[in-house]
Design a protein around this motif. Structure first.
Motif, PDB file in Angstrom:
ATOM      1  N   GLN A   3       0.815  -1.274  -0.213  1.00  0.00           N
ATOM      2  CA  GLN A   3       0.010   0.168   0.024  1.00  0.00           C
ATOM      3  C   GLN A   3       0.772   1.417  -0.213  1.00  0.00           C
ATOM      4  N   SER A   4       0.303   2.429  -0.884  1.00  0.00           N
ATOM      5  CA  SER A   4       1.232   3.525  -0.662  1.00  0.00           C
ATOM      6  C   SER A   4       1.177   4.387   0.543  1.00  0.00           C
ATOM      7  N   LEU A   5       1.866   5.034   0.880  1.00  0.00           N
ATOM      8  CA  LEU A   5       1.784   5.994   2.019  1.00  0.00           C
ATOM      9  C   LEU A   5       0.700   6.793   2.066  1.00  0.00           C
ATOM     10  N   ALA A   6      -0.242   6.859   2.800  1.00  0.00           N
ATOM     11  CA  ALA A   6      -1.467   7.547   2.836  1.00  0.00           C
ATOM     12  C   ALA A   6      -1.446   8.959   3.586  1.00  0.00           C
ATOM     13  N   PHE A   7      -0.483   9.783   3.313  1.00  0.00           N
ATOM     14  CA  PHE A   7      -0.605  11.091   4.141  1.00  0.00           C
ATOM     15  C   PHE A   7       0.294  11.966   3.534  1.00  0.00           C
ATOM     16  N   ASN A   8       0.279  13.139   3.702  1.00  0.00           N
ATOM     17  CA  ASN A   8       1.266  14.402   2.988  1.00  0.00           C
ATOM     18  C   ASN A   8       1.925  14.864   4.286  1.00  0.00           C
ATOM     19  N   LEU A 121       9.515   5.197   8.216  1.00  0.00           N
ATOM     20  CA  LEU A 121       8.451   5.411   7.290  1.00  0.00           C
ATOM     21  C   LEU A 121       7.471   4.024   7.210  1.00  0.00           C
ATOM     22  N   PRO A 122       6.208   4.242   7.481  1.00  0.00           N
ATOM     23  CA  PRO A 122       5.442   3.015   7.510  1.00  0.00           C
ATOM     24  C   PRO A 122       5.032   2.441   6.096  1.00  0.00           C
ATOM     25  N   CYS A 123       5.951   1.599   5.733  1.00  0.00           N
ATOM     26  CA  CYS A 123       5.984   0.980   4.350  1.00  0.00           C
ATOM     27  C   CYS A 123       5.846  -0.700   4.700  1.00  0.00           C
ATOM     28  N   ALA A 124       4.932  -1.185   4.234  1.00  0.00           N
ATOM     29  CA  ALA A 124       4.976  -2.797   4.432  1.00  0.00           C
ATOM     30  C   ALA A 124       5.891  -3.482   3.634  1.00  0.00           C
ATOM     31  N   PRO A 125       6.236  -4.646   3.870  1.00  0.00           N
ATOM     32  CA  PRO A 125       7.369  -5.122   3.077  1.00  0.00           C
ATOM     33  C   PRO A 125       6.413  -5.530   1.559  1.00  0.00           C
ATOM     34  N   GLY A 126       7.673  -5.210   0.743  1.00  0.00           N
ATOM     35  CA  GLY A 126       7.321  -5.371  -0.763  1.00  0.00           C
ATOM     36  C   GLY A 126       8.190  -4.504  -1.532  1.00  0.00           C
ATOM     37  N   VAL A 127       7.939  -4.165  -2.818  1.00  0.00           N
ATOM     38  CA  VAL A 127       8.940  -3.449  -3.614  1.00  0.00           C
ATOM     39  C   VAL A 127       8.270  -2.074  -4.012  1.00  0.00           C
ATOM     40  N   TYR A 128       8.969  -0.919  -3.896  1.00  0.00           N
ATOM     41  CA  TYR A 128       8.297   0.327  -4.022  1.00  0.00           C
ATOM     42  C   TYR A 128       9.171   1.162  -5.196  1.00  0.00           C
ATOM     43  N   ARG A 129       8.295   2.175  -6.005  1.00  0.00           N
ATOM     44  CA  ARG A 129       9.071   2.893  -6.848  1.00  0.00           C
ATOM     45  C   ARG A 129       9.127   4.348  -6.052  1.00  0.00           C
ATOM     46  N   PHE A 142      10.286  20.714  -3.377  1.00  0.00           N
ATOM     47  CA  PHE A 142      10.629  19.134  -3.761  1.00  0.00           C
ATOM     48  C   PHE A 142       9.471  18.380  -2.945  1.00  0.00           C
ATOM     49  N   GLU A 143       9.202  17.356  -4.148  1.00  0.00           N
ATOM     50  CA  GLU A 143       8.203  16.271  -3.411  1.00  0.00           C
ATOM     51  C   GLU A 143       8.785  14.761  -3.593  1.00  0.00           C
ATOM     52  N   LEU A 144       8.418  13.901  -2.605  1.00  0.00           N
ATOM     53  CA  LEU A 144       8.940  12.479  -2.754  1.00  0.00           C
ATOM     54  C   LEU A 144       7.571  11.602  -2.742  1.00  0.00           C
ATOM     55  N   GLU A 145       7.564  10.635  -3.725  1.00  0.00           N
ATOM     56  CA  GLU A 145       6.365   9.932  -3.802  1.00  0.00           C
ATOM     57  C   GLU A 145       7.055   8.604  -3.699  1.00  0.00           C
ATOM     58  N   ILE A 146       6.417   7.567  -2.985  1.00  0.00           N
ATOM     59  CA  ILE A 146       6.760   6.102  -2.545  1.00  0.00           C
ATOM     60  C   ILE A 146       5.431   5.712  -3.083  1.00  0.00           C
ATOM     61  N   GLN A 147       5.720   4.641  -4.092  1.00  0.00           N
ATOM     62  CA  GLN A 147       4.421   3.877  -4.415  1.00  0.00           C
ATOM     63  C   GLN A 147       4.674   2.323  -4.610  1.00  0.00           C
ATOM     64  N   PRO A 148       4.048   1.590  -4.198  1.00  0.00           N
ATOM     65  CA  PRO A 148       4.112   0.057  -4.588  1.00  0.00           C
ATOM     66  C   PRO A 148       4.156  -0.088  -5.934  1.00  0.00           C
TER      67      PRO A 148
END
Length: 165
Positions: A3-8, A121-129, A142-148
């Motif tokens: 799941q993607s991080l759900a907050f700004n 940072l609350p990321c579940a195990p997996g692969v992220y871009r 600047f913005e940082l995006e972390i997506q599964p």
């Protein structure tokens, strides 16, 4: 499914102008007691290519400046963008610093993402871009995006993004 991080939220770049994300279970930062900058940068690139870290250098002018962690690209024209792939394990993802990576490079028993020197940072195990963007005309530059991602092939880097540019 990841799941993607759900907050700004906003975080600062480190005092040296770097953005450093590491997967603590996978990152191997030790180089040697007398490492050179060239050796250190080579280790960074190696670890990014393995999907163990994402490191970018927005520059000295960005030192301690905020970047925004976002769910998706927001407002503003993209001036430049750096992307990578991270393999996150059960220990999650940590925002750390260039200073901490230099300590891990010099001392074999030093962790690149010690809890007292990094942010979980609350990321579940997996692969992220991961995508870091410099923007024009936005609240934050600047913005940082972390997506599964389903793509398990890490982005291949030749250099640390934006270092030396």
């Amino acid at each position: 499914m990841n799941q993607s991080l759900a907050f700004n939220v906003f975080f600062p770049f480190d005092e040296d102008g770097f953005l450093v994300l590491v997967s603590p279970e996978h990152y191997d930062g030790f180089v040697g007691a007398d490492w050179t900058l060239s050796q250190l940068l080579d280790r960074f690139v190696e670890q990014m290519n393995f999907g163990n870290a994402f490191i970018a250098y927005p520059g000295d002018d960005a030192a301690n400046e905020p970047f925004q962690l976002v769910n998706r690209h927001g407002a503003g024209r993209i001036v430049r963008e750096a992307s990578g792939t991270l393999r996150v394990g059960a220990a999650g993802l940590r925002l750390t610093s260039y200073t901490q990576l230099t300590m891990a490079a010099q001392f074999q028993d030093e962790d690149a993402a010690e809890p007292q020197n990094s942010l979980h940072l609350p990321c579940a195990p997996g692969v992220y871009r991961v995508s870091l963007r410099e923007l024009a005309g936005a609240v934050s530059s600047f913005e940082l995006e972390i997506q599964p991602t389903d793509n398990a092939t890490p982005v291949q880097h030749k250099t640390v993004p934006w270092f030396g540019s």
